[in-house]
Design an enzyme around this catalytic site. Sequence first.
Site, PDB file in Angstrom:
ATOM      1  N   LEU A  96       0.679   3.088  51.221  1.00 60.01           N
ATOM      2  CA  LEU A  96      -0.445   3.039  52.155  1.00 60.01           C
ATOM      3  C   LEU A  96      -0.415   4.332  52.946  1.00 60.01           C
ATOM      4  O   LEU A  96       0.663   4.840  53.272  1.00 60.01           O
ATOM      5  CB  LEU A  96      -0.314   1.853  53.123  1.00 60.01           C
ATOM      6  CG  LEU A  96      -0.504   0.435  52.577  1.00 60.01           C
ATOM      7  CD1 LEU A  96      -0.294  -0.574  53.702  1.00 60.01           C
ATOM      8  CD2 LEU A  96      -1.885   0.262  51.970  1.00 60.01           C
ATOM      9  N   ASP A  97      -1.583   4.864  53.264  1.00 64.28           N
ATOM     10  CA  ASP A  97      -1.628   6.038  54.129  1.00 64.28           C
ATOM     11  C   ASP A  97      -0.955   5.708  55.457  1.00 64.28           C
ATOM     12  O   ASP A  97      -0.932   4.550  55.893  1.00 64.28           O
ATOM     13  CB  ASP A  97      -3.077   6.457  54.390  1.00 64.28           C
ATOM     14  CG  ASP A  97      -3.789   6.888  53.121  1.00 64.28           C
ATOM     15  OD1 ASP A  97      -3.104   7.305  52.171  1.00 64.28           O
ATOM     16  OD2 ASP A  97      -5.025   6.791  53.081  1.00 64.28           O
ATOM     17  N   ARG A  98      -0.453   6.736  56.103  1.00 63.96           N
ATOM     18  CA  ARG A  98       0.277   6.543  57.368  1.00 63.96           C
ATOM     19  C   ARG A  98      -0.528   5.733  58.383  1.00 63.96           C
ATOM     20  O   ARG A  98      -0.001   4.844  59.051  1.00 63.96           O
ATOM     21  CB  ARG A  98       0.638   7.906  57.954  1.00 63.96           C
ATOM     22  CG  ARG A  98       1.388   7.828  59.279  1.00 63.96           C
ATOM     23  CD  ARG A  98       1.754   9.216  59.777  1.00 63.96           C
ATOM     24  NE  ARG A  98       2.497   9.153  61.025  1.00 63.96           N
ATOM     25  CZ  ARG A  98       2.968  10.199  61.677  1.00 63.96           C
ATOM     26  NH1 ARG A  98       2.790  11.409  61.186  1.00 63.96           N
ATOM     27  NH2 ARG A  98       3.625  10.055  62.800  1.00 63.96           N
TER      28      ARG A  98
END
Length: 315
Positions: free
Chosen positions: A145-147
């Site tokens: 998942l993106d940050r």
Amino acid sequence: MSENSVQFITITPEEEGQRLDNFLMKWGKGVPKSHIYRIIRSGEIRINKKRADVTSRIVAGDVLRIPPIRVASPESPAVLSAVSLQNAEKIVQNLPILYEDDALLIVNKPSGLAVHGGSGISLGLIEALRIAKPQLRFLELVHRLDRDTSGILMLAKKRSALTILHEDIRNGNMDKRYIFVAHGPFTEGLGHIALKYPLHKYLLANGERRVRVEDFGQESHTVIKFLGQAQDGKSFVGEAQLRTGRTHQIRVHLQHHGYPILGDDKYGVLEMDKLVKAKRLMLHAYKLVITHPLSKEKLNISAPAPKGFEIQNKI
């Protein structure tokens, strides 16, 4: 990273397609480029137990053998200090566990927590878990998942489980859904919208990864469903179902279609975000349906959306 032992890294679907040298330079922040090239050419880096070339393209499921590497950066996750241990334990203690057994660990990742270290981040979620749970002999990310994206994140505690789950991802045998808040107004009725824009990954001058729509890009498919007007009255809430799993797929598809996600510092619109006072990337992985890789049981995992994703008059 550890500077004292050989590491084995399994490539995720989100990482595939990269050249080996580019992947290693991002993975080993602080390692001189000359050293990266030397260990590849000397045969110390192996892909699936075979020698690899600098220009080799990595594929999901590939297992990289990486020799002991000393990282130059003092902020590297390789340096396990008392502070690192304390920070890791704090991350893990505040990490909601949605499901866990001998093969899987599924958590609800908060926005702002990177899934792995690098690019100035000393501890990501995976490093924190490995430090805080040394009894786990194997722990790898199934996907990423993106940050700034929150929500459901899967990790495998057995290599056999990881291999099967990666195969399921490639074959489209997972139902992954996100809830988002995007700038509107939404003008396309109440049904589903199929976004099939091909996506191309590229690097900025500073080495940061970006994605854009290009005719020659990878096939990509996101299904969007309108859920209702957001409480701020200036945006709308929707559901995104991934049919493919490309980097930044939902964010770029929505932005290209005219509905940038609130709080998106890469693909959004800062002026519009200021109007609605967006405080974070409004994207949350809230639903996951999979077949357990070992027991073959159907798992239906959910992670309630944080505050801010409410629909007008339907809290």
